[in-house]
Scaffold this active site. Structure first.
Site, PDB file in Angstrom:
ATOM      1  N   LYS A  39       0.855  -1.192   0.000  1.00 36.77           N
ATOM      2  CA  LYS A  39       0.000   0.000   0.000  1.00 36.77           C
ATOM      3  C   LYS A  39       0.891   1.242   0.000  1.00 36.77           C
ATOM      4  O   LYS A  39       1.957   1.248   0.618  1.00 36.77           O
ATOM      5  CB  LYS A  39      -0.886  -0.040   1.246  1.00 36.77           C
ATOM      6  CG  LYS A  39      -1.912   1.063   1.361  1.00 36.77           C
ATOM      7  CD  LYS A  39      -2.819   0.800   2.563  1.00 36.77           C
ATOM      8  CE  LYS A  39      -3.820   1.909   2.797  1.00 36.77           C
ATOM      9  NZ  LYS A  39      -4.710   1.592   3.952  1.00 36.77           N
TER      10      LYS A  39
ATOM     11  N   SER B  59      -9.457   1.614   3.033  1.00 36.20           N
ATOM     12  CA  SER B  59      -8.582   2.407   2.200  1.00 36.20           C
ATOM     13  C   SER B  59      -7.511   1.577   1.497  1.00 36.20           C
ATOM     14  O   SER B  59      -6.852   2.073   0.592  1.00 36.20           O
ATOM     15  CB  SER B  59      -7.895   3.508   3.031  1.00 36.20           C
ATOM     16  OG  SER B  59      -7.090   2.962   4.055  1.00 36.20           O
TER      17      SER B  59
ATOM     18  N   SER C 160      -9.937  -0.698   7.139  1.00 38.35           N
ATOM     19  CA  SER C 160      -9.259  -0.476   5.858  1.00 38.35           C
ATOM     20  C   SER C 160      -8.548  -1.691   5.261  1.00 38.35           C
ATOM     21  O   SER C 160      -8.095  -1.626   4.117  1.00 38.35           O
ATOM     22  CB  SER C 160      -8.263   0.671   5.971  1.00 38.35           C
ATOM     23  OG  SER C 160      -8.940   1.894   5.882  1.00 38.35           O
TER      24      SER C 160
END
Ligand SMILES: *[C@@H]1O[C@H](CO)[C@@H](O)[C@H](O)[C@H]1NC(C)=O
Ligand SMILES: *[C@@H]1O[C@H](CO)[C@@H](O)[C@H](O)[C@H]1NC(C)=O
Ligand SMILES: *[C@@H]1O[C@H](CO)[C@@H](O)[C@H](O)[C@H]1NC(C)=O
Ligand SMILES: *[C@@H]1O[C@H](CO)[C@@H](O)[C@H](O)[C@H]1NC(C)=O
Ligand SMILES: *[C@@H]1O[C@H](CO)[C@@H](O)[C@H](O)[C@H]1NC(C)=O
Length: 529
Positions: free
Chosen positions: A112, A193, A220
């Protein structure tokens, strides 16, 4: 300043456009008979061992697939220019010393974009404000991954600033790559996210990567995992180091894997847990939970036997009675019973409605206050950076108002956070209120009923896990009438990872729900490939 007007992505890609992209590599690694679709860490390691696949071939394959698919899915922000070199090094090491390698040796992993790497890759949380900033060292988790010879394939897109900039931006949107697309049903949310991590792990009909890392502050990891029909593990806070990861709240942030299978996710978890001098005392305290011999010992096919599972419904199960989901969940529950689990239905957590209300629980005030402090500290550690404070980031967005991509969704949360003045008594009260809610809620329920896990649909237990720093695992549970994935989440108390892994693995093996994505709507094209 790099050009901020990147080409806008078009939804209406055609097969012709796709195939006319010039490829640096063959579409498939041609001299390998390896079956890439749904490849797992184990199948890849077996192919490495037998000589039918090399890390270089694997990385080549993923890079060409990323080049093909990413214009559609927007799962990847940057690929690592050094990935091939790292793969070649892993191949050489394997040839020289073909024994006792870590399961992730030579395996490509996507990170990420808030997870810092001290290499050619940028670390930006999806924002142009951080483009060109230089971290002073690898993040704690990346340090561990490099040490065992994993190949850093690139950075995954994400909800910008881990969804902590604007309340109106869609899940999976960031300025640098636009909105990430759910590979199952393009019109469905990919959630966030850690959207890009989950999309890339899911998009395996033509592979983008083997395994990925995401981060979670509240939902997330497990939410995008559910939305993209992959497995997410949200570890107990402190089990994995947050050092050099763009933060929201040290009290809630955690780093964890998003992968196609529980087994792959557990291999990644084993690789990234442990004490880090740069994230102490949290990693020191949580290290006591790490089992000798690692988590893979709990990949137990019979792991549901004897487990006590509490089902939370009120406030958590919103499926209408005759929906596909409602029926499928009842089948799952009866299967769990058949596999020897004891299910206790309709349990309630005290103050559920307060816990699920981001504002009432105190979580909102705590996070906006903690974010400013934590982000300013992160920015102060950078070797160089165009921005050095939250105020700078806000100005950056203001100054680029004309660039639609940057300013599109405003920055309300940033402004709210900037207006806070540290961790005062009101914020401390909010934090102790959350601690109370956790102790009277999940702690009391699980101890009184001697539960090994609580279970809900999708990522509905996100806030419970978030405010108390508890672990959770989500596993694919089915697909609705439209083909949109849904999932099941198992949560537990701090350090409950071993039993959550047993339960999640046994559930996954008994149900085998996951199917590679159908690339519906705009994705006709991909199935034609
Ligand atoms: C990082 O960002 C810079 C722009 O600041 C760009 O030139 C570079 O290519 C990026 N790195 C990668 C690996 O894409
Ligand atoms: C939570 O529930 C307990 C008992 O169920 C109650 O005493 C307490 O006041 C509640 N706390 C909050 C913050 O609502
Ligand atoms: C919570 O909601 C109230 C009323 O709607 C609002 O005034 C307050 O700003 C919110 N809290 C935070 C931390 O935003
Ligand atoms: C503490 O900070 C919050 C957020 O800025 C503010 O709403 C609150 O009034 C402050 N409390 C005190 C006691 O100053
Ligand atoms: C379920 O519905 C309730 C009541 O409408 C709502 O408050 C809650 O957020 C919903 N939960 C989920 C997980 O969708």
């Amino acid at each position: 300043m790099p050009s901020l007007y990147l080409h806008r992505f078009s939804f209406s890609f055609t097969l012709v456009t796709l195939l006319s992209l010039s490829l640096p590599f063959p579409l498939y690694a041609q001299d390998s008979s390896f079956e890439f679709t749904e490849a797992t860490v184990d199948s890849i390691q077996a192919a490495f061992k037998s000589g039918s696949l090399t890390s270089v071939q694997l990385v080549q394959h993923y890079l060409s697939m990323i080049q093909n698919l990413n214009p559609l899915l927007r799962a990847v922000i940057e690929v690592n220019p050094d990935a091939m070199t790292q793969a070649a090094k892993a191949d050489l090491e394997r040839r020289r010393y073909p024994y006792n390698r870590n399961r992730l040796h030579g395996i490509p992993i996507l990170l990420k974009d808030n997870i810092g790497t001290a290499d050619k890759l940028n670390t930006t949380a999806g924002s142009f404000a951080l483009l060109g900033s230089v971290v002073s060292r690898d993040s704690g988790v990346v340090t561990r991954l490099r040490k065992i010879g994993a190949v850093i394939l690139g950075k995954a897109s994400m909800s910008e600033w881990a969804y902590f900039r604007s309340e109106t931006a869609p899940s999976g949107w960031c300025a640098r790559s636009g909105k990430g697309i759910n590979p199952y049903v393009a019109s469905a949310s990919p959630c966030g996210s850690s959207s890009g991590s989950a999309i890339a792990a899911a998009a395996n009909m033509v592979n983008m990567v083997t395994v990925t890392l995401g981060t979670e502050t509240d939902g997330s990891i497990i939410c995008p995992a559910v939305a993209n029909s992959v497995v997410g593990i949200k570890p107990t806070v402190g089990l994995t180091s947050r050092s050099m990861v763009i933060p929201i709240s040290p009290r809630q942030d955690t780093i964890g894997p998003i992968c196609r299978t529980v087994r792959d996710a557990v291999y990644v978890l084993d690789a990234i847990v442990g004490y880090d001098v740069y994230d102490s005392p949290a990693t020191k305290e949580a290290a006591k939970y790490i089992p000798k011999g690692g988590y893979r010992r709990f990949l137990n096919f019979d792991g549901l036997r004897g487990k006590k599972i509490g089902i939370l419904r009120e406030g958590f199960f919103n499926f209408s009675k005759n929906s596909v989901q409602a029926k499928v969940f009842e089948q799952h529950f009866s299967l769990m019973r058949k596999k020897g689990a004891v299910l206790i239905d309709n349990l309630q957590i005290a103050n559920t409605s307060v816990i699920l209300d981001y504002n009432q629980s105190g979580e909102e005030l705590a996070l906006v206050s903690e974010f400013k402090v934590a982000l300013n500290y992160y920015l102060s550690q950078l070797t160089s950076s165009p921005v050095r404070s939250l105020a700078d980031v806000i100005s950056f967005n203001e100054n680029h108002k004309k660039e639609e991509r940057i300013q599109e969704y405003g920055q309300l949360i940033f402004l709210e956070s900037e207006s806070t003045k540290g961790i005062n008594s009101t914020v401390r009260n909010a934090i102790s209120n959350m601690a109370q809610l956790s102790s009277k809620g999940i702690e009391t329920l699980m101890k009184e009923k001697h539960l090994d896990t609580i279970v809900t649909e999708n990522a509905a237990l996100g806030p419970i896990l978030a405010i108390g720093g508890y672990p959770g695992i989500s596993v694919p549970a089915g697909y609705d009438e439209k083909g949109v994935p849904f999932g099941i989440s198992f949560g537990g108390l701090k350090g409950f990872e071993p039993r959550l892994i047993e339960i999640a693995y046994a559930f996954e093996q008994a149900t085998k729900v996951r199917k590679p994505p159908s690339f519906k709507d705009n994705f006709q094209i991909v199935s034609d490939l």
